[in-house]
Write an enzyme that holds these catalytic residues in place. Structure first.
Site, PDB file in Angstrom:
ATOM      1  N   HIS A 169       0.586  -1.650  -0.067  1.00  0.00           N
ATOM      2  CA  HIS A 169       0.246   0.302   0.549  1.00  0.00           C
ATOM      3  C   HIS A 169       1.097   1.468   0.176  1.00  0.00           C
ATOM      4  CE1 HIS A 169      -2.814  -2.778   1.363  1.00  0.00           C
ATOM      5  NE2 HIS A 169      -3.790  -2.346   1.357  1.00  0.00           N
ATOM      6  N   GLU A 203      -1.052   6.116  -0.862  1.00  0.00           N
ATOM      7  CA  GLU A 203      -3.471   6.096  -0.641  1.00  0.00           C
ATOM      8  C   GLU A 203      -3.251   7.656   0.317  1.00  0.00           C
ATOM      9  OE1 GLU A 203      -4.480   3.148   2.837  1.00  0.00           O
ATOM     10  OE2 GLU A 203      -6.217   3.482   1.979  1.00  0.00           O
TER      11      GLU A 203
HETATM   12  N1  ADE Z   1      -6.021  -2.055   6.209  1.00  0.00           N
HETATM   13  C1  ADE Z   1      -7.513  -2.979   4.977  1.00  0.00           C
HETATM   14  N2  ADE Z   1      -7.689  -1.965   4.952  1.00  0.00           N
HETATM   15  C2  ADE Z   1      -6.287  -0.622   4.462  1.00  0.00           C
HETATM   16  C3  ADE Z   1      -5.960   0.683   4.075  1.00  0.00           C
HETATM   17  N3  ADE Z   1      -7.260   0.663   2.830  1.00  0.00           N
HETATM   18  N4  ADE Z   1      -5.080   0.644   4.059  1.00  0.00           N
HETATM   19  C4  ADE Z   1      -4.371   0.442   4.435  1.00  0.00           C
HETATM   20  N5  ADE Z   1      -4.463  -0.405   5.424  1.00  0.00           N
HETATM   21  C5  ADE Z   1      -5.508  -1.308   5.361  1.00  0.00           C
HETATM   22 ZN    ZN Z   2      -5.868  -2.186   1.087  1.00  0.00          ZN
END
Ligand code: ADE
Ligand code: ZN
Length: 335
Positions: A197, A200
């Site tokens: 990730h 975000e």
């Molecule tokens: N864990 C579950 N969903 C998530 C997200 N959108 N961003 C980071 N960690 C997560």
């Molecule tokens: Zn995620």
């Protein structure tokens, strides 16, 4: 002429970004709490759903980790996973690559083996009974230390054959990919693929670190890549896939209005994007609802939907043979 909604529902697709703990619907959460004799803070499913009102990633994670507390036995992980597979298959998802967060469970005294065995049994049954193919990606919690991630990787190695790769999730800001460069290097040496990730809530710089230091094969989210033109160009040229999650972005206030969602800009910039649900039980929709909201708010065409579905298979971690088989099924849906 089929409507775009019907087209979205019927087109075969893969899902590449879904957290199994994020598929825990309130009804199942209550059922498991009763089965495990756990007292909840909420009196009803409705009351719990009302609490699903988030102002950022952390406010969601607090409730999500609390919800995961009802998962205790192998049967719980089995039921959770099978429910997800049934739902996914009903939306014409033919292949799903599922994240799981073992540290959320091992920190509560649940054995790694319990978690992975329950999930794996459901994945096997999903293949046999529902004809849905799947893979598993182990995510390290980035708010914890790299040392703890190493401990989890070592616990996982006896089950390496059940994993496609490792990922990185949880609270992004202040926990850059560079914090995990050594554990990702070991995972790569073990033959596991890597994803993370990034971008975000965190900056474009975290996406760059994920590419350069963690050698990722896909970026999860990646929205903030749009703030760095050189990075954008590199992601497009290297065809690094982004697993975008529109309803998640709206619920966690990564975007304030779906009409401003960056998906269209990403497509226009030539990025290799896919559409995914992230934590569908918390964000108000599964894969098809994510497709539908961007189609409606960004005026996508059937051609765009076809490209997004095609990308989902191309960006998946299945073998070339399997990829060809999926893409052949997709051919019949060409607009
Ligand atoms: N864990 C579950 N969903 C998530 C997200 N959108 N961003 C980071 N960690 C997560
Ligand atoms: Zn995620």
């Amino acid at each position: 002429m089929t409507t775009i909604d019907d087209y979205i529902k019927s087109i075969p697709k893969a899902e590449l970004h879904v957290h199994i703990e994020g598929t825990l619907e309130p009804e199942l959460l209550f059922k498991l709490a009763a089965r495990n004799k756990i007292r909840l803070k909420y009196n009803s499913v409705e009351e719990l759903r009302k609490a699903y009102n988030f102002h950022n990633l952390q406010s969601f994670l607090n409730i999500y980790y609390e919800g995961a507390g009802v998962l205790q036995t192998e049967a719980d992980f089995y039921d959770l996973t099978l429910a997800h597979l049934e739902k996914a298959r009903s939306q014409n998802v033919l292949h799903t690559e599922i994240f799981f967060d073992p540290q959320t469970h091992t920190s509560r005294g649940i054995a790694f083996e319990t978690v992975i065995t329950g999930i794996k049994k459901a994945l096997d049954d999903g293949k046999q009974k529902l004809d849905i193919s799947s893979g598993l990606i182990l995510c390290f919690l980035r708010h914890l230390s790299e040392e703890e991630a190493f401990k989890t990787l070592h616990e996982a190695l006896p089950y390496k054959h059940l994993l496609l790769g490792v990922g990185l999730d949880s609270s992004e800001k202040g926990h850059p990919p560079s914090k995990f460069r050594n554990v990702f290097a070991e995972a790569l040496k073990e033959g596991l693929l890597t994803v993370a990730h990034a971008g975000e809530e965190g900056p474009a710089e975290y996406v760059r670190e994920a590419v350069d230091l963690l050698k990722i094969s896909r970026i999860d989210h990646g929205n903030n890549s749009l703030n760095d033109n050189a990075l954008l160009q590199e992601l497009a040229e290297k065809r690094i896939p982004l697993t975008v999650c529109p309803l998640s972005n709206l619920k966690l206030k990564v975007v304030t209005d779906m009409r401003n969602h960056p998906l269209k800009k990403m497509l226009d910039a030539g990025l290799f994007v896919t559409i995914n649900s992230d934590d569908p039980a918390y964000f108000g929709g599964y894969v098809n609802e994510n497709f539908q909201t961007v189609a409606e708010n960004l005026n996508l065409t059937k051609k765009d939907i076809y490209l997004l579905a095609k990308n989902s298979f191309e960006a998946s971690f299945v073998s070339q043979t399997e990829k060809h088989a999926f893409l052949e099924k997709l051919e019949g849906f060409k607009p």
